[in-house]
Design a protein around this motif. Structure first.
Motif, PDB file in Angstrom:
ATOM      1  N   ALA A  16      -0.584  43.495  35.362  1.00  0.00           N
ATOM      2  CA  ALA A  16      -0.504  44.699  35.885  1.00  0.00           C
ATOM      3  C   ALA A  16      -0.957  45.061  37.126  1.00  0.00           C
ATOM      4  O   ALA A  16      -0.663  45.637  37.964  1.00  0.00           O
ATOM      5  N   VAL A  17      -2.208  44.262  37.440  1.00  0.00           N
ATOM      6  CA  VAL A  17      -2.942  44.519  38.817  1.00  0.00           C
ATOM      7  C   VAL A  17      -1.795  43.869  39.817  1.00  0.00           C
ATOM      8  O   VAL A  17      -1.639  44.598  40.984  1.00  0.00           O
ATOM      9  N   LEU A  18      -1.254  42.802  39.445  1.00  0.00           N
ATOM     10  CA  LEU A  18      -0.555  42.035  40.589  1.00  0.00           C
ATOM     11  C   LEU A  18       0.599  42.875  40.798  1.00  0.00           C
ATOM     12  O   LEU A  18       1.269  42.919  42.003  1.00  0.00           O
ATOM     13  N   ASP A  19       1.413  43.152  39.705  1.00  0.00           N
ATOM     14  CA  ASP A  19       2.662  43.943  39.869  1.00  0.00           C
ATOM     15  C   ASP A  19       2.241  45.264  40.711  1.00  0.00           C
ATOM     16  O   ASP A  19       3.018  45.658  41.567  1.00  0.00           O
ATOM     17  N   ALA A  20       1.107  46.043  40.440  1.00  0.00           N
ATOM     18  CA  ALA A  20       0.830  47.142  41.208  1.00  0.00           C
ATOM     19  C   ALA A  20       0.802  47.088  42.813  1.00  0.00           C
ATOM     20  O   ALA A  20       0.964  47.765  43.546  1.00  0.00           O
ATOM     21  N   GLU A  21       0.498  45.826  42.887  1.00  0.00           N
ATOM     22  CA  GLU A  21       0.324  45.416  44.442  1.00  0.00           C
ATOM     23  C   GLU A  21       1.559  44.600  45.016  1.00  0.00           C
ATOM     24  O   GLU A  21       1.619  44.191  46.267  1.00  0.00           O
ATOM     25  N   GLY A  22       2.716  44.401  44.124  1.00  0.00           N
ATOM     26  CA  GLY A  22       3.825  44.195  44.704  1.00  0.00           C
ATOM     27  C   GLY A  22       3.886  42.395  44.560  1.00  0.00           C
ATOM     28  O   GLY A  22       4.834  41.895  45.362  1.00  0.00           O
ATOM     29  N   VAL A  23       2.883  41.686  44.142  1.00  0.00           N
ATOM     30  CA  VAL A  23       2.890  40.359  44.129  1.00  0.00           C
ATOM     31  C   VAL A  23       3.628  39.914  42.765  1.00  0.00           C
ATOM     32  O   VAL A  23       3.514  40.244  41.682  1.00  0.00           O
ATOM     33  N   PRO A  24       4.655  38.854  42.987  1.00  0.00           N
ATOM     34  CA  PRO A  24       5.449  38.678  41.965  1.00  0.00           C
ATOM     35  C   PRO A  24       4.664  37.624  41.195  1.00  0.00           C
ATOM     36  O   PRO A  24       3.983  36.932  41.602  1.00  0.00           O
TER      37      PRO A  24
END
Length: 90
Positions: A16-24
């Motif tokens: 969730a954290v990485l998705d929110a930052e646009g990190v695949p």
């Protein structure tokens, strides 16, 4: 250092954290999780082998919307023993 930080949250939290930052990102899965994953099923990646009841992971690519199928079955026990130990007949 990274391992110590990563163990402070669950996999779902980090995704969730990485998705929110646009990190695949994606979780690392074991074999059972991969086989049972809806995307594996949707892509039809598990394919039956000729001459058997076993399924194997097929190629994750498609050509004209079709996945290449296994054309040959794995050899039966001892089927190629002579060839392996003696070499091809001339």
């Amino acid at each position: 250092m990274i391992e110590r930080i990563m163990t402070t949250r669950t996999t779902a939290d980090w995704i969730a954290v990485l998705d929110a930052e646009g990190v695949p990102c994606a979780p690392v899965q074991n074999v059972r999780e991969m086989v049972e994953h809806p995307q594996t099923q949707a892509l039809g990646l598990l394919q039956p082998m000729p001459r058997g009841t076993m399924q194997l992971l097929g190629l994750p690519v498609s050509f004209d919307g079709e996945h290449p199928e296994a054309r040959l079955a794995p050899p039966a026990i001892g089927e190629h023993t002579t060839l392996v130990f003696r070499g091809p007949e001339e």
